[in-house]
Design a protein around this motif. Sequence first.
Motif, short mmCIF file in Angstrom:
data_model
loop_
_atom_site.label_atom_id
_atom_site.label_comp_id
_atom_site.label_asym_id
_atom_site.label_seq_id
_atom_site.Cartn_x
_atom_site.Cartn_y
_atom_site.Cartn_z
N PRO A 195 0.84 -1.21 0.00
CA PRO A 195 0.00 0.00 0.00
C PRO A 195 0.87 1.25 0.00
O PRO A 195 1.92 1.30 0.63
N GLN A 196 0.41 2.26 -0.73
CA GLN A 196 1.18 3.49 -0.88
C GLN A 196 0.51 4.65 -0.17
O GLN A 196 -0.71 4.86 -0.30
N ARG A 197 1.29 5.39 0.58
CA ARG A 197 0.80 6.62 1.22
C ARG A 197 0.70 7.71 0.15
O ARG A 197 1.62 7.90 -0.65
N PRO A 198 -0.41 8.43 0.07
CA PRO A 198 -0.51 9.52 -0.92
C PRO A 198 0.52 10.60 -0.65
O PRO A 198 0.81 10.93 0.50
N MET A 199 1.08 11.14 -1.72
CA MET A 199 2.09 12.19 -1.61
C MET A 199 1.49 13.51 -2.09
O MET A 199 1.35 13.73 -3.29
N PRO A 200 1.08 14.39 -1.17
CA PRO A 200 0.49 15.67 -1.60
C PRO A 200 1.54 16.61 -2.16
O PRO A 200 2.52 16.94 -1.49
N ARG A 201 1.34 17.01 -3.39
CA ARG A 201 2.24 17.97 -4.02
C ARG A 201 1.41 19.13 -4.56
O ARG A 201 0.34 18.94 -5.12
N GLY A 202 1.93 20.34 -4.40
CA GLY A 202 1.27 21.52 -4.93
C GLY A 202 1.95 22.00 -6.19
O GLY A 202 3.07 21.58 -6.52
#
Length: 309
Positions: A195-202
Amino acid sequence: MSSLIASDGVSLTVHTYTDLDPRRPTILAIHGYPDNHHVWDGVAEQLVELGRYNVVAYDVRGAGASSAPADRSGYRFPQLVADVGAVIDHLGVGQVHLLGHDWGSIQGWAAVTDPVVAAKVASYTSISGPQLDYAGKFLRSARNIRTAIDVIRQLLESTYIWLFLTPRLPEAIFRSGLGSKVIGALDRIGRSGGPQRPMPRGENDYLNGLNLYRANMPGPFLKPASPLPATEVAVQVLAPRLDLFVSPALQRFTGSIPARHRVLDIAGGHWVVTDRPDVIARHTADWVDQTASGSAEDLGLDAPDSRQR
């Protein structure tokens, strides 16, 4: 979360995953492009569970919650190195153990080869980011068919840099949404399948970070420093075998650093820090512990090609 003002007025946001206990070693993590401090969340959780470290990360200038400099010159190495030193001073914990990935690793190398900032660093763990002068030397290192293949592979893997150096085109690609989709696809290469943790990028992470390339490249590749920069900091390099951007051969080419280092090949792709945070945390903790106990001095170069899981 706290903030400090860098020497040129940029605001840097510092994220502490633990209370800062001066009795514990402090691990300071520096993220790469096009990430922000959240790329370290999984690794930080693993380190926090061990209960014996202070764990801190910060948003590099222009990324995450940190502000951006007024022009491209604010991304040059002297300012990036000054930022590392300023964050360490801001923490007030004495020496730190640096942990860097991608451009964070490149900045970490610049910091530990700077005499002023290196004095504030007890150890360094580098992932997927070379010292740029060492990279330039590596590109001139071919002496036989095998090393020539290594150099050619790295040249092919570095072609994206020339795109990033092109005016306006990368910005258009990222604003269209295509760039983030491509990076997302590349991120999946070498994954463990877990499972992958979401990576928030702006958008600022994608666009502002291009200036890291434009302010500092390709100079070191075309004319590496002579002599190569050196450091007395104990360095550990974790080299993902399936990294599409920084080949294991380049990561093993550690320039002129002294014998207090080791290079470990590990399973994974370029974003191994989010895919296998337990592996990164385990090796980082081991290196911090060995450095704190003084045993890192005895490691020498005895395991440059060690295979790790």
